[in-house]
Each structure stands twice: as structure tokens, then as C-alpha cells.
Scaffold this motif. Structure first.
Motif, PDB file in Angstrom:
ATOM      1  N   ASN A 110      -9.241   5.002 -10.545  1.00  0.00           N
ATOM      2  CA  ASN A 110      -7.843   4.739 -10.884  1.00  0.00           C
ATOM      3  C   ASN A 110      -7.349   3.535 -10.078  1.00  0.00           C
ATOM      4  OD1 ASN A 110      -4.885   4.918 -10.299  1.00  0.00           O
ATOM      5  ND2 ASN A 110      -5.063   6.573 -11.803  1.00  0.00           N
ATOM      6  N   GLU A 111      -6.825   2.579 -10.807  1.00  0.00           N
ATOM      7  CA  GLU A 111      -6.456   1.307 -10.203  1.00  0.00           C
ATOM      8  C   GLU A 111      -5.511   1.468  -9.006  1.00  0.00           C
ATOM      9  OE1 GLU A 111      -4.568  -2.319 -12.344  1.00  0.00           O
ATOM     10  OE2 GLU A 111      -6.101  -1.475 -13.663  1.00  0.00           O
ATOM     11  N   LYS A 112      -4.491   2.299  -9.200  1.00  0.00           N
ATOM     12  CA  LYS A 112      -3.492   2.445  -8.137  1.00  0.00           C
ATOM     13  C   LYS A 112      -4.063   3.168  -6.922  1.00  0.00           C
ATOM     14  CE  LYS A 112       0.431   2.209 -11.204  1.00  0.00           C
ATOM     15  NZ  LYS A 112       1.207   3.005 -12.158  1.00  0.00           N
ATOM     16  N   ALA A 113      -4.800   4.247  -7.198  1.00  0.00           N
ATOM     17  CA  ALA A 113      -5.385   4.994  -6.088  1.00  0.00           C
ATOM     18  C   ALA A 113      -6.332   4.106  -5.293  1.00  0.00           C
ATOM     19  CB  ALA A 113      -6.119   6.220  -6.627  1.00  0.00           C
ATOM     20  N   ILE A 116      -4.496   1.664  -3.124  1.00  0.00           N
ATOM     21  CA  ILE A 116      -3.970   2.319  -1.934  1.00  0.00           C
ATOM     22  C   ILE A 116      -5.087   2.539  -0.908  1.00  0.00           C
ATOM     23  CG2 ILE A 116      -2.949   4.483  -1.069  1.00  0.00           C
ATOM     24  CD1 ILE A 116      -1.413   4.588  -3.790  1.00  0.00           C
ATOM     25  N   TYR A 117      -6.230   3.004  -1.404  1.00  0.00           N
ATOM     26  CA  TYR A 117      -7.373   3.239  -0.523  1.00  0.00           C
ATOM     27  C   TYR A 117      -7.771   1.941   0.199  1.00  0.00           C
ATOM     28  CZ  TYR A 117     -11.895   4.917   1.104  1.00  0.00           C
ATOM     29  OH  TYR A 117     -12.957   5.275   1.886  1.00  0.00           O
ATOM     30  N   VAL A 118      -7.832   0.863  -0.580  1.00  0.00           N
ATOM     31  CA  VAL A 118      -8.230  -0.427  -0.006  1.00  0.00           C
ATOM     32  C   VAL A 118      -7.171  -0.928   0.994  1.00  0.00           C
ATOM     33  CG1 VAL A 118      -8.672  -2.871  -0.541  1.00  0.00           C
ATOM     34  CG2 VAL A 118      -9.710  -1.083  -1.938  1.00  0.00           C
ATOM     35  N   ALA A 119      -5.910  -0.699   0.656  1.00  0.00           N
ATOM     36  CA  ALA A 119      -4.843  -1.121   1.567  1.00  0.00           C
ATOM     37  C   ALA A 119      -4.956  -0.396   2.908  1.00  0.00           C
ATOM     38  CB  ALA A 119      -3.476  -0.857   0.930  1.00  0.00           C
ATOM     39  N   ILE A 120      -5.287   0.882   2.850  1.00  0.00           N
ATOM     40  CA  ILE A 120      -5.443   1.635   4.099  1.00  0.00           C
ATOM     41  C   ILE A 120      -6.687   1.161   4.850  1.00  0.00           C
ATOM     42  CG2 ILE A 120      -5.750   3.937   5.121  1.00  0.00           C
ATOM     43  CD1 ILE A 120      -4.196   5.033   2.659  1.00  0.00           C
ATOM     44  N   ILE A 134       3.393  -3.688   0.142  1.00  0.00           N
ATOM     45  CA  ILE A 134       2.226  -4.554  -0.056  1.00  0.00           C
ATOM     46  C   ILE A 134       1.752  -4.543  -1.501  1.00  0.00           C
ATOM     47  CG2 ILE A 134      -0.231  -4.805   0.489  1.00  0.00           C
ATOM     48  CD1 ILE A 134       0.435  -3.758   3.278  1.00  0.00           C
ATOM     49  N   LEU A 135       1.711  -3.349  -2.083  1.00  0.00           N
ATOM     50  CA  LEU A 135       1.131  -3.240  -3.426  1.00  0.00           C
ATOM     51  C   LEU A 135       2.182  -3.343  -4.517  1.00  0.00           C
ATOM     52  CD1 LEU A 135      -1.365  -0.316  -2.742  1.00  0.00           C
ATOM     53  CD2 LEU A 135      -1.830  -2.758  -2.704  1.00  0.00           C
ATOM     54  N   GLY A 136       3.437  -3.352  -4.151  1.00  0.00           N
ATOM     55  CA  GLY A 136       4.492  -3.394  -5.161  1.00  0.00           C
ATOM     56  C   GLY A 136       4.506  -2.155  -6.036  1.00  0.00           C
ATOM     57  N   LEU A 137       4.236  -1.001  -5.433  1.00  0.00           N
ATOM     58  CA  LEU A 137       4.197   0.246  -6.197  1.00  0.00           C
ATOM     59  C   LEU A 137       5.459   1.080  -5.926  1.00  0.00           C
ATOM     60  CD1 LEU A 137       0.521   1.483  -5.640  1.00  0.00           C
ATOM     61  CD2 LEU A 137       1.484   0.525  -7.734  1.00  0.00           C
ATOM     62  N   GLN A 138       5.791   1.932  -6.875  1.00  0.00           N
ATOM     63  CA  GLN A 138       6.892   2.877  -6.700  1.00  0.00           C
ATOM     64  C   GLN A 138       6.546   3.870  -5.591  1.00  0.00           C
ATOM     65  OE1 GLN A 138       9.797   3.119  -8.582  1.00  0.00           O
ATOM     66  NE2 GLN A 138       9.202   1.170  -9.525  1.00  0.00           N
ATOM     67  N   HIS A 139       7.559   4.278  -4.869  1.00  0.00           N
ATOM     68  CA  HIS A 139       7.341   5.236  -3.794  1.00  0.00           C
ATOM     69  C   HIS A 139       6.670   6.520  -4.312  1.00  0.00           C
ATOM     70  CE1 HIS A 139       8.350   5.478   0.479  1.00  0.00           C
ATOM     71  NE2 HIS A 139       8.108   6.757   0.291  1.00  0.00           N
ATOM     72  N   GLN A 140       7.180   6.990  -5.466  1.00  0.00           N
ATOM     73  CA  GLN A 140       6.641   8.222  -6.067  1.00  0.00           C
ATOM     74  C   GLN A 140       5.128   8.134  -6.263  1.00  0.00           C
ATOM     75  OE1 GLN A 140       7.694  11.205  -6.581  1.00  0.00           O
ATOM     76  NE2 GLN A 140       9.564  10.539  -5.540  1.00  0.00           N
ATOM     77  N   ALA A 141       4.694   6.995  -6.804  1.00  0.00           N
ATOM     78  CA  ALA A 141       3.266   6.816  -7.093  1.00  0.00           C
ATOM     79  C   ALA A 141       2.459   6.883  -5.798  1.00  0.00           C
ATOM     80  CB  ALA A 141       3.037   5.480  -7.786  1.00  0.00           C
ATOM     81  N   VAL A 142       2.954   6.229  -4.761  1.00  0.00           N
ATOM     82  CA  VAL A 142       2.211   6.218  -3.494  1.00  0.00           C
ATOM     83  C   VAL A 142       2.141   7.629  -2.904  1.00  0.00           C
ATOM     84  CG1 VAL A 142       2.147   5.284  -1.151  1.00  0.00           C
ATOM     85  CG2 VAL A 142       2.715   3.790  -3.050  1.00  0.00           C
ATOM     86  N   ILE A 143       3.257   8.343  -2.999  1.00  0.00           N
ATOM     87  CA  ILE A 143       3.255   9.724  -2.498  1.00  0.00           C
ATOM     88  C   ILE A 143       2.213  10.552  -3.240  1.00  0.00           C
ATOM     89  CG2 ILE A 143       4.598  11.875  -2.385  1.00  0.00           C
ATOM     90  CD1 ILE A 143       7.084  10.151  -1.918  1.00  0.00           C
ATOM     91  N   TRP A 144       2.214  10.385  -4.552  1.00  0.00           N
ATOM     92  CA  TRP A 144       1.319  11.199  -5.383  1.00  0.00           C
ATOM     93  C   TRP A 144      -0.147  10.908  -5.079  1.00  0.00           C
ATOM     94  CZ3 TRP A 144      -2.275  11.577  -9.335  1.00  0.00           C
ATOM     95  CH2 TRP A 144      -2.306  12.828  -9.988  1.00  0.00           C
TER      96      TRP A 144
END
Ligand code: ATP
Ligand code: MG
Lengths: 236, 289
Positions: A110-113, A116-120, A134-144
Motif C-alpha cells: 500500500n502506497e501510503k503505508a 510512512i514506513y520509509v519516512a520512519i 512530510i508526506l502531505g497525508l491526512q492525519h486520519q490516514a497516518v493514524i490508521w
């Protein structure tokens, strides 16, 4: 200067096979992989095991209909396995992936996941807010997704005041290390299968990361490039 | 010996103008170093100047290489393919080594001086197709000796094992036998400055001995950074050197003086590296004292 040295060389090198190319294609004399789309789907699944149909379509520029048709055939011939994840299914080359590893590869596909993994990975100890920015993602998505990644053991978190910091775990590295043995089995399996199907099989190239095979039968041939380092390629 | 351009941007001055026509070049590199891209650039340059191109592929199938070349921005190769001026050949290591042993000789006598550019990418499976080291050497000798009669040959070699350690016999054998050896050092795990090109040797030619960073750029392919070696030969510097020589003319044998004069006419700063003119003169005078 006479022209045509290239064609002449081609004839000279492939001369032994020449007669065979003109034979009628015998239906059962062909392999699943003589079809270019089917071959590409299988190659893609080696690179990104546990992909959804939609990802395969997009990556290879194929229609949903075509992709589904080839996937069904590959499942029938047991070259790939299908496993339900929610209301859709993911596909992976049979014998390549342990069923218990499916969720890990599924989430990292999954692109977003993955982002996030790479960002960490790039900044250990990141806060959720930082990752959003950094990723320009919605807070909800990052939480999920962080929750999901953490539940699979790919990342861990520590409380730091009001917020949590995220870190990579050793899980993916361990998977990478364990991979070599499994891939040996996978390669043996696929070569045996080809031999059972009476395909003349030549290993053109074998490295830790991929195997390049040439299969031939009844005048048809195909070269397969199979990547065998899924826990590395999943991040690409 | 006539020099021909490699097709790799920035590389020619590092080889004193390019590679020698009808020579053999080995390009060594790990996975992803840019070997195939290099080979295509080499072929493409030839097509541009009217030489036929042959790309023998031992690895990827030809459709894939053609597709990658088109993605790189080199659509025009499709035209050459249509006219058979460019031919891609899929071969296995076994096919190819059988061809070398049994048919290469006849083939070469038919096509001597065809002036083509031939790329073999990668040569490694051909070497692996025979077991014995001695046989491997014989096979590669035969291949390189013969094919260069047909044109200018470039073969790529896979670098296995530890980074920069070129001692495996599958690289050593062709390295000795090729006329020119170029190493593409690529550390995939390091950032953007991890690509370095080094010319390991080039027979009958001056060449740079430095490490040169290179990049792979869409539409261009490999681009090599020249550093100081890119500058064209400075004739003025030879003038200065000539003055030094004239000063010492009285202490040199006549024919040695004439010979040195000729040599200095062609000498470039790059060749001297950090040896100064004064030093060079001193060494020469020491020889004749
Ligand atoms: N269109 C492109 N634009 C920019 N860079 C590209 C492009 N296509 C390929 N590259 C770069 O070139 C690299 C691969 O080059 P190439 O296929 O020539 O390597 P190789 O040495 O032949 O690898 P292999 O050992 O897999 O055959 C890629 O990893 C990528 O970095
Ligand atoms: Mg290549």
C-alpha cells in the motif's frame, strides 16, 4: 560496404532452432508463460507479492478484464495463490511467500503505508504530526496506517510527553535475512515444475536478487525474469 | 589507430578521444550499474554515424531491452530495427558458446571489415557455459580476437561478490583479454554520489586514471563528469616544455633531442598529471647524464 551483418549473425546463432519456429503451435505444447501478459503478471507478482488486482492493472497498464482472466488461469494452474484480505484478494507466486507473511507484504504494497514506513526509516523517532507534514497525508490516514503497521510488528512506538514517537522494528530485516533459504526452495520448485511440463529450461542468470530463466517448447520460447527478494523489492 | 566516439557523454576525452576502432572493450559493473544502458549508447552512436549495430542479449529478452531503450527516450532505434540496421539477438550462453566454437570463424571470414558495432550484454553467461577455466579462456580469446575483425566490440561483465573486488575468474579472464576495460562502480545502498567510473586500462591509448562520478539521466543515459581531464589539449603548455628542452639541447644526443621534440608536440597536461615540466626535464636529463 555490404549491409546485413546483424541479420546474418542472428541466423548463425539461432540456426539450430530455426526449423522449429515454423511449426504449428501445438496448444498443449505451450507454457502459461508464453503469453506475454501472463508472464508479466507473474514477474510482477515476484517483485511485489501480495498485490491486489487493481495494483497489477495499474503497474502493467492492463485492463481489469485481462488481468482477471490471467490471474484466474495462473491460480488454476497453481502457479500463484490467492488469499482474501477484507473484501478483495491478493495474489502471490505459490511457494514464494509463507501465508503468515502475507499481511506484512500486503500492507507494504500500500502506497501510503509504505511511504510512512520509509519516512520512519529515514527519521527514526518521528511524530505522527511530522509524518503528516512530510508526506502531505491526512492525519486520519497516518493514524490508521501507523496502527496497522504497529499491530503487524513492523514499527513500534514510545510515548514522549503529549505525543508518540515511531521507530522501525527489526522485523523486516529479519525477513530479509530469512529470505535466502526460502528462495532456494522457490527456485527449485519452479524449475521442477517447468521440467515436469516438459519445458526445456535454461538458467541464464542467478543472483541473490533474481533468477532469469529461458523456457522452450515446441518452437515457442520465453525468458522469465523472476525477482526473489520480496522483502527488499516491496519497498521500491 | 582510428578513434571512435563511445556515445557516453563526457567519456571520450577520458579515453583520449574515444575507443579504438576494431578493438574490444569490457564494461564491468554490478547489478543496476548501467551496463546495458552503456551498451545501448554505444550502439546508438554507431547507428548515428552509419555503422550497423548488433546487440546480443544473454540476459533480458530483447523486447524488454527495446522497451527500456524507448523509455530512456531513444525511440529512433525502432526505425533502425525496421531497416535491420540494428539487430537484437536473444541467445543463451550455450547457444552462443556453440556458435563461437563452431561457426564464428566462417562467419567472420564472410563479414570481415563490416565496420559494425557489436554489444554482448552480459558476457558472463557465455563464460559460465563452460566449466573449465582453461576452456573459458580459450573461448573468450577466440570470441574477442575474431569479432573485432567484424567491428568494434563492447561486452559487459557482471560484477559479483564484494564491491570493487574484480578478482573472480569470470571477470579476470575477459579483463586481460579485452583491449579496454571500464569499471562502473555502483554502491546501490549509498546515496546519489555512489556511481563512479574508472578506466582500468586502454591499450594503445592514453587514458584518465581517476575515478569519475557518473549519473544516468533520462534521455541521455550515462553522463560522466570529467573533472580536469575534460580540457582539450593545451598547445601552449607544450610550448613551455619545448623551451625547457631547447635550453638543454646541448646536453642531449641529437636523435634523442629530435625524438623528444616530436613527443612534446603531442603531450597534454592531463598526461603529466601532477608531474611538473621542470621535474620532467630533470628526469630526462638524469637519464642522459
Ligand atoms: N529512464 C531512466 N531514467 C533515469 N535513470 C534510469 C532510467 N532507466 C534506468 N535508469 C537507471 O539505470 C539503472 C539500470 O541501468 P542498466 O539496466 O543499464 O543496468 P545494468 O548494469 O545493465 O543492470 P543489470 O545488472 O540489472 O543488467 C537503473 O537502476 C536506474 O538507476
Ligand atoms: Mg543489464
Amino acid at each position: 560496404m555490404p549491409r546485413g551483418v546483424g541479420k546474418a549473425l542472428e541466423r548463425a546463432i539461432t540456426t539450430k532452432e530455426r526449423g522449429m519456429f515454423h511449426k504449428e503451435e501445438v496448444r498443449d505444447g505451450k507454457s502459461e508463460f508464453m503469453n506475454i501478459n501472463r508472464k508479466e503478471i507473474f514477474q510482477y507478482l515476484c517483485l511485489h507479492p501480495c498485490s491486489y488486482t487493481s495494483m497489477i492493472c495499474k503497474a502493467l497498464g492492463l485492463s481489469l478484464h485481462t488481468t482477471n482472466w490471467h490471474l484466474r488461469r495462473l491460480v488454476e494452474s497453481e502457479y500463484i495463490s490467492k488469499i482474501a484480505q477484507g473484501k478483495n484478494s491478493v495474489y502471490y507466486p505459490a511457494e514464494m511467500i509463507a501465508v503468515s507473511d502475507v499481511p506484512i507484504l500486503e500492507i507494504l504494497n500500500n502506497e501510503k503505508a509504505r511511504a510512512i514506513y520509509v519516512a520512519i526509516a529515514e527519521k527514526s523517532g518521528s511524530f505522527q504530526g511530522e509524518i503528516c507534514k512530510i508526506l502531505g497525508l491526512q492525519h486520519q490516514a497516518v493514524i490508521w496506517y501507523t496502527k496497522k503497521l504497529e499491530s503487524l510488528g513492523l514499527i513500534s512506538s514510545l510515548e514522549d510527553g503529549k505525543y508518540r514517537r515511531y521507530y522501525l522494528t527489526e522485523l523486516l530485516n529479519r525477513k530479509k535475512e530469512e529470505n535466502a533459504m526460502r528462495m532456494k526452495l522457490f527456485r527449485d520448485w519452479i524449475v521442477k515444475r517447468f521440467q515436469r511440463e516438459m519445458l526445456s529450461t535454461t538458467i541464464l542468470r542467478l543472483t541473490e536478487d533474481k533468477i532469469v530463466l529461458r523456457i522452450e517448447k515446441g518452437g515457442s520460447k520465453a525468458v522469465l525474469t523472476l525477482h526473489t527478494n520480496p522483502f527488499v523489492t516491496v519497498l521500491s | 589507430m582510428k578513434k571512435i566516439k563511445t556515445g557516453v557523454f563526457g567519456l571520450n576525452p577520458l579515453l583520449d578521444g574515444g575507443i579504438n576502432e576494431n578493438s574490444t572493450t569490457a564494461v564491468i559493473g554490478g547489478s543496476g550499474a548501467g551496463k546495458t544502458t552503456f551498451a545501448i549508447q554505444f550502439i546508438r552512436k554507431g547507428l548515428e554515424s552509419g555503422q550497423e549495430g548488433i546487440f546480443v542479449s544473454l540476459d533480458e529478452n530483447k523486447e524488454q531491452i527495446i522497451r527500456e531503450a524507448v523509455e530512456m527516450g531513444w525511440e529512433e532505434i525502432m526505425e533502425y530495427l525496421k531497416d535491420d540496421l540494428l539487430v537484437f539477438i536473444d541467445a543463451s550462453g550455450k547457444d552462443f558458446s556453440n556458435f563461437i566454437r563452431k561457426e564464428l570463424h566462417t562467419f567472420v571470414s564472410d563479414w570481415k571489415k563490416a565496420g559494425a558495432r557489436i554489444a554482448i550484454d552480459p558476457l558472463t553467461p557465455v563464460i559460465w557455459s563452460v566449466q573449465d577455466n582453461y576452456e573459458q579462456r580459450e573461448l573468450i580469446t577466440m570470441l574477442l580476437k575474431q569479432t573485432r575483425k567484424v567491428g568494434t566490440v563492447l561486452c559487459t561483465l557482471e560484477e559479483h561478490g564484494t564491491e570493487g573486488n574484480l578478482s573472480g575468474h569470470e571477470t579476470i579472464i575477459p579483463m586481460y583479454l579485452a583491449d579496454c576495460v571500464i569499471h562502473l562502480r555502483y554502491k546501490a545502498m549509498e546515496g546519489s554520489n555512489s556511481r563512479m567510473l574508472k578506466i582500468v586500462k586502454c591499450r594503445n591509448s592514453w587514458h584518465s586514471e581517476e575515478f569519475h562520478p557518473y549519473r544516468i539521466i533520462s534521455g541521455l543515459g550515462l553522463v560522466v563528469k570529467q573533472g580536469d581531464f575534460g580540457k582539450t589539449r593545451k598547445k601552449e603548455s607544450a610550448q613551455e616544455l619545448m623551451k625547457e628542452l631547447e635550453k638543454n639541447a646541448g646536453n642531449l644526443p641529437k636523435n634523442a633531442f629530435q625524438k623528444l621534440k616530436e613527443t612534446f608536440k603531442e603531450l597534454s597536461d592531463a598526461e603529466l598529471g601532477n608531474i611538473t615540466y621542470a621535474e620532467l626535464m630533470r628526469y630526462i636529463m638524469e637519464e642522459y647524464s
